[in-house]
Every structure is written in structure tokens, then in C-alpha cells.
Design a protein around this motif. Structure first.
Motif, PDB file in Angstrom:
ATOM      1  N   GLN A 180       0.838  -1.204   0.000  1.00 29.85           N
ATOM      2  CA  GLN A 180       0.000   0.000   0.000  1.00 29.85           C
ATOM      3  C   GLN A 180       0.874   1.256   0.000  1.00 29.85           C
ATOM      4  N   LEU A 181       1.912   1.251   0.816  1.00 31.38           N
ATOM      5  CA  LEU A 181       2.820   2.399   0.845  1.00 31.38           C
ATOM      6  C   LEU A 181       3.562   2.547  -0.474  1.00 31.38           C
ATOM      7  N   ARG A 209       1.707   4.195  -3.255  1.00 28.49           N
ATOM      8  CA  ARG A 209       1.602   5.648  -3.115  1.00 28.49           C
ATOM      9  C   ARG A 209       2.946   6.340  -3.327  1.00 28.49           C
ATOM     10  N   ILE A 210       4.026   5.681  -2.923  1.00 24.77           N
ATOM     11  CA  ILE A 210       5.360   6.256  -3.124  1.00 24.77           C
ATOM     12  C   ILE A 210       5.662   6.395  -4.608  1.00 24.77           C
ATOM     13  N   ALA A 221       3.574  10.469  -3.834  1.00 22.68           N
ATOM     14  CA  ALA A 221       2.903  11.044  -2.667  1.00 22.68           C
ATOM     15  C   ALA A 221       3.908  11.287  -1.545  1.00 22.68           C
ATOM     16  N   SER A 241       5.183  11.814   2.463  1.00 22.78           N
ATOM     17  CA  SER A 241       4.891  11.017   3.661  1.00 22.78           C
ATOM     18  C   SER A 241       3.635  11.475   4.385  1.00 22.78           C
ATOM     19  N   GLU A 266       0.968  12.901   3.211  1.00 17.90           N
ATOM     20  CA  GLU A 266      -0.234  12.480   2.471  1.00 17.90           C
ATOM     21  C   GLU A 266      -0.469  10.984   2.636  1.00 17.90           C
ATOM     22  N   ILE A 267       0.598  10.184   2.599  1.00 19.50           N
ATOM     23  CA  ILE A 267       0.477   8.739   2.775  1.00 19.50           C
ATOM     24  C   ILE A 267      -0.075   8.429   4.167  1.00 19.50           C
ATOM     25  N   THR A 288      -3.795   9.318   4.217  1.00 19.69           N
ATOM     26  CA  THR A 288      -4.595   8.392   3.412  1.00 19.69           C
ATOM     27  C   THR A 288      -4.758   7.045   4.089  1.00 19.69           C
ATOM     28  N   VAL A 295       4.976   5.674   8.630  1.00 17.45           N
ATOM     29  CA  VAL A 295       5.264   5.756   7.187  1.00 17.45           C
ATOM     30  C   VAL A 295       6.765   5.669   6.954  1.00 17.45           C
ATOM     31  N   THR A 354       8.835   2.815   5.039  1.00 17.65           N
ATOM     32  CA  THR A 354       9.645   3.237   3.887  1.00 17.65           C
ATOM     33  C   THR A 354      11.067   2.722   4.011  1.00 17.65           C
TER      34      THR A 354
END
Length: 199
Positions: A143-144, A147-148, A152, A154, A156-157, A160, A168, A172
């Protein structure tokens, strides 16, 4: 990072780095050639691909006037060109509808800095499924990662996914270790297939 996206001169000197050239050529065989442009850091178009599919792809990104790029693409070029100049590596992101945008700085001339910009349509679900299997990612990590690679930040992640910014960053760091990447840019490039597997 030792391996970078193949530079033009490596195509003309296969004996210099054959593994890199063969990787790039096999990627083009599997996925097709990208659409290529030469642009300024402000998103001004200097030269572009003349294939009809290129115009269709641009039209899908938003309205354009003759000789102009869609505003979405101009914003990405402005942002990513700064990264490309700072790192001297390709700066990449994935935008809707599943299009990779890559920016790489060219040697500067008297007319100012220019960049080569690639556009490449990809199958996001297939990329994420392949990446999950290849690196043994958890559902949350996937999922992360999704978005990465869309660029996006951090904050915003975190918003969301309803997790903290610290969480996050922790995920990461785990993703960087698992994909053997130094930073988000390198990880994005590797996941999208623009870099060979780390050795």
C-alpha cells in the motif's frame, strides 16, 4: 548507486557495459519503446515524439494547445527536473492513468538546461503483484509502495492510510532495505523496471 538508467553512449559501446545495454534492450522488447521529449525545466517543449499514440497519450493527460504540454505534465517536469539536476539520476513518478514520467538532465548548453522526458504506459497491478512476490512485501508495504511510486509525500500517505508519519517512515525504510535501494527515486525506478536488479 552504481547502476543507472542506460545512457545513450552505452548503446553505442556495448563492450563497455554489456549487462546494462542488454537489460535496456530486453526491457524495450518486453514493454515497447517509451515516448520521448526534450523539454526545459519549465516544461517548454523543444522536441517530441511524432507517433500518433504520443498525441493520444498527451490528450489523455489534459487539454493542450498546439506546441504545449498538459498542465499536469508541466507541473511534474518542473518538480522532477530539480531532483534530476540535484541527484544526476533519472527522477521518476507514476501518474494516472498508469503512465510513468521520467526526467533526466542533458548536458547544459548556452540556451539553458534541457531535460529528456519519457512517457511510458504501464500495467500498475501487474507491476505491484510482481514486486510483492519478488521482494516478499507485506500488504501494508505494498500500500505504501503504491503511493510512493505515485510521488505522494509522507504526510499524504499517513493521512490516506490513517497511520502516523513515523510509521510511514519506518515502512519506507523497510521497503528501501528489501528493494536494496538508496532512496525513493531509486526504489521507484527499480520497481517500475527502469533499473536492473541490485546485485
Amino acid at each position: 548507486m552504481n547502476q543507472r538508467i542506460v545512457e545513450a553512449d552505452r548503446f553505442h559501446k556495448p563492450d563497455k557495459e554489456p549487462e546494462t545495454s542488454s537489460f535496456a534492450l530486453s526491457y524495450v522488447e518486453q514493454h515497447g519503446a517509451p515516448f520521448t521529449m526534450v523539454v526545459s525545466g519549465e516544461g517548454k517543449l523543444h522536441a517530441n515524439d511524432h507517433r500518433a499514440e504520443f498525441r493520444k497519450l498527451l490528450d489523455g493527460l489534459g487539454p493542450t494547445a498546439p506546441g504545449c504540454l498538459p498542465e499536469l505534465l508541466v507541473r511534474i517536469i518542473r518538480r522532477k527536473s530539480v531532483v534530476a539536476l540535484r541527484t544526476h539520476e533519472p527522477a521518476m513518478t507514476l501518474i494516472e492513468p498508469d503512465i510513468v514520467v521520467g526526467i533526466m538532465a542533458l548536458e547544459s548548453s548556452g540556451e539553458g538546461q534541457s531535460f529528456v522526458c519519457w512517457l511510458w504506459r504501464v500495467n500498475r497491478n501487474r507491476i505491484l503483484d510482481r514486486t510483492k512476490r519478488r521482494y516478499g512485501l507485506t500488504t501494508r508495504e505494498l500500500q505504501l509502495l503504491s503511493r510512493i511510486i505515485h510521488g505522494a509525500p509522507s504526510a499524504e500517505i499517513a493521512r490516506t492510510l490513517c497511520i502516523s508519519s513515523t510509521t510511514v517512515e519506518w515502512h519506507t525504510k523497510r521497503l528501501l532495505v528489501k528493494t536494496e535501494s538508496q532512496n525513493r527515486t531509486e526504489m521507484t525506478a527499480r520497481v517500475l523496471g527502469w533499473l536492473p536488479e541490485a546485485e
